[in-house]
Design a protein around this motif. Structure first.
Motif, PDB file in Angstrom:
ATOM      1  N   ARG A  91      15.004  -1.582   9.273  1.00 37.35           N
ATOM      2  CA  ARG A  91      13.954  -1.587  10.300  1.00 37.35           C
ATOM      3  C   ARG A  91      12.559  -1.742   9.712  1.00 37.35           C
ATOM      4  O   ARG A  91      11.674  -2.339  10.324  1.00 37.35           O
ATOM      5  N   TYR A  92      12.334  -1.229   8.507  1.00 36.00           N
ATOM      6  CA  TYR A  92      11.017  -1.335   7.891  1.00 36.00           C
ATOM      7  C   TYR A  92      10.679  -2.792   7.570  1.00 36.00           C
ATOM      8  O   TYR A  92       9.504  -3.139   7.422  1.00 36.00           O
ATOM      9  N   ALA A  99       6.632  -6.850   1.731  1.00 31.69           N
ATOM     10  CA  ALA A  99       7.206  -5.993   0.696  1.00 31.69           C
ATOM     11  C   ALA A  99       8.605  -6.473   0.314  1.00 31.69           C
ATOM     12  O   ALA A  99       9.009  -6.377  -0.854  1.00 31.69           O
ATOM     13  N   TYR A 100       9.345  -7.012   1.272  1.00 32.35           N
ATOM     14  CA  TYR A 100      10.701  -7.488   1.017  1.00 32.35           C
ATOM     15  C   TYR A 100      10.687  -8.809   0.248  1.00 32.35           C
ATOM     16  O   TYR A 100      11.522  -9.048  -0.621  1.00 32.35           O
ATOM     17  N   PRO A 150      22.149 -13.731   9.205  1.00 36.13           N
ATOM     18  CA  PRO A 150      21.719 -12.324   9.136  1.00 36.13           C
ATOM     19  C   PRO A 150      20.863 -11.966  10.342  1.00 36.13           C
ATOM     20  O   PRO A 150      20.158 -12.820  10.896  1.00 36.13           O
ATOM     21  N   VAL A 151      20.930 -10.710  10.766  1.00 30.38           N
ATOM     22  CA  VAL A 151      20.169 -10.284  11.943  1.00 30.38           C
ATOM     23  C   VAL A 151      18.937  -9.466  11.566  1.00 30.38           C
ATOM     24  O   VAL A 151      18.241  -8.955  12.438  1.00 30.38           O
ATOM     25  N   SER A 152      18.659  -9.324  10.274  1.00 31.78           N
ATOM     26  CA  SER A 152      17.458  -8.625   9.820  1.00 31.78           C
ATOM     27  C   SER A 152      16.876  -9.380   8.634  1.00 31.78           C
ATOM     28  O   SER A 152      17.595 -10.073   7.901  1.00 31.78           O
ATOM     29  N   LEU A 153      15.563  -9.240   8.437  1.00 27.20           N
ATOM     30  CA  LEU A 153      14.941  -9.853   7.268  1.00 27.20           C
ATOM     31  C   LEU A 153      15.501  -9.254   5.989  1.00 27.20           C
ATOM     32  O   LEU A 153      15.702  -9.966   4.998  1.00 27.20           O
ATOM     33  N   TYR A 154      15.760  -7.955   5.995  1.00 28.87           N
ATOM     34  CA  TYR A 154      16.365  -7.320   4.825  1.00 28.87           C
ATOM     35  C   TYR A 154      17.665  -8.010   4.460  1.00 28.87           C
ATOM     36  O   TYR A 154      17.896  -8.383   3.300  1.00 28.87           O
TER      37      TYR A 154
END
Length: 323
Positions: A91-92, A99-100, A150-154
């Motif tokens: 979530r971050y 940052a990622y 993928p469903v998140s940037l992470y």
């Protein structure tokens, strides 16, 4: 010879360093000790590692290529790398995507470059994530499943790491293994993870947020099982141009609501629950097919959730008393 461990003050990194030191390895750890979560917890882990004569440490960002290159020039005995440093948290990544990009993309390339320029490097083991599976609905997740959405940037950054690693194996013959971690928990864990934040909220009598009434399912994997898998893989490098991707999980999917019930039982208090819909960044279920890592190393998780959570709570209570 020496094992270089990135993210040494992090949750998994700390435990991997402890296990390597316990079997007589020389370990050089690096970590930037950022403020994503309470740095005092990272400092406490690091202080425990620094009690060992075989441990050395440098505070640096893996995205700083000059600092990493300087470490590699000085640490001439490094023959294996366990690359665990990353910007964590699904979530971050919606709060600070940069940052990622810095830690997970640039940082991974910096470490790949460091590895390929190290003569005689035996093995580069790096952390990927179950998040690469995105919204896949076929259970359990297998390494042969498609991971293009993928469903998140992470999750996207971790998949990008896998692709970059594959290209480095192809181009430079770098022996690599990527480990897709599934919901790691246990003592000295991360405060941003659900089990930790839920425990703290239950102790303080503040509400916890459950998505879809706690029906989401996760393959909760105890830290000791994770470490045994990491070391088992580290000791079995692949051929130079045959990079591996391996799930490392508990091979069991359980509801978040069951996790909460175990926390309530162990803390002797009831949770105050706020139910909200599941956000788009979260997936409904994770479940690891671990047949590949089992065939390679004999990996067999030994810690079910109802054993691991009491162990975590024993540490958690002591940590809070000491603060």
């Amino acid at each position: 010879m020496t094992v270089l461990v990135t993210g040494a003050a992090g949750f998994v990194g700390y435990h991997v360093c402890e296990a390597l030191l316990a079997r007589g390895e020389e370990v050089f750890g690096v970590d930037e000790i950022n403020a994503y979560y309470d740095p005092s917890l990272k400092q406490a882990r690091l202080a425990r590692l620094e009690r060992h004569t075989g441990f050395r440490f440098a505070k640096l960002s893996i995205a700083d290529r000059d600092a990493v290159a300087e470490v590699m020039r000085k640490e001439t005995e490094v023959d294996r790398i366990v690359h665990l440093a990353a910007q964590a948290g699904v979530r971050y990544s919606m709060v600070d995507p940069y940052a990622y990009v810095a830690a997970n993309l640039m940082g991974h390339v910096v470490m790949l470059e460091a590895a390929r320029h190290r003569p005689g490097l035996k093995h580069f083991v790096y952390a990927s994530s179950s998040s690469v599976y995105g919204g896949n609905t076929k259970m359990p997740f297998s390494e042969s499943d498609p991971v293009d959405l993928p469903v998140s940037l992470y999750g996207a950054t971790k998949r990008a790491d896998e692709l970059m690693s594959h290209s480095y194996s192809h181009l430079y013959g770098l022996p690599q293994s990527g480990l897709r971690f599934f919901t790691v928990y246990g003592p000295w864990g991360r405060p941003d993870m659900a089990y930790f934040s839920f425990a703290r909220a239950i102790m303080e009598g503040t509400p916890i947020t459950l998505y879809d009434n706690g029906t989401l399912r996760r393959d909760f994997t105890y830290i000791d099982d994770i470490v045994s898998g990491v070391l088992g893989v580290l000791d079995r490098p692949p051929a130079a141009q045959a990079p591996r991707l391996l799930n490392i999980g508990n091979n069991r999917s359980e509801t978040v609501r069951h996790l909460v019930s175990l926390l309530e039982e162990g803390l002797g208090r009831s949770a105050i629950i706020r139910d909200v819909p599941c956000p788009a960044s979260d997936v409904t279920d994770t479940f690891a097919d671990i047949s590949a890592i089992k065939a390679l190393t004999g990996f067999a998780p030994r810690t079910p959730l109802d054993v691991g959570i009491p162990r975590f709570l024993e540490w958690f209570k002591g940590w809070n008393r000491a603060r």
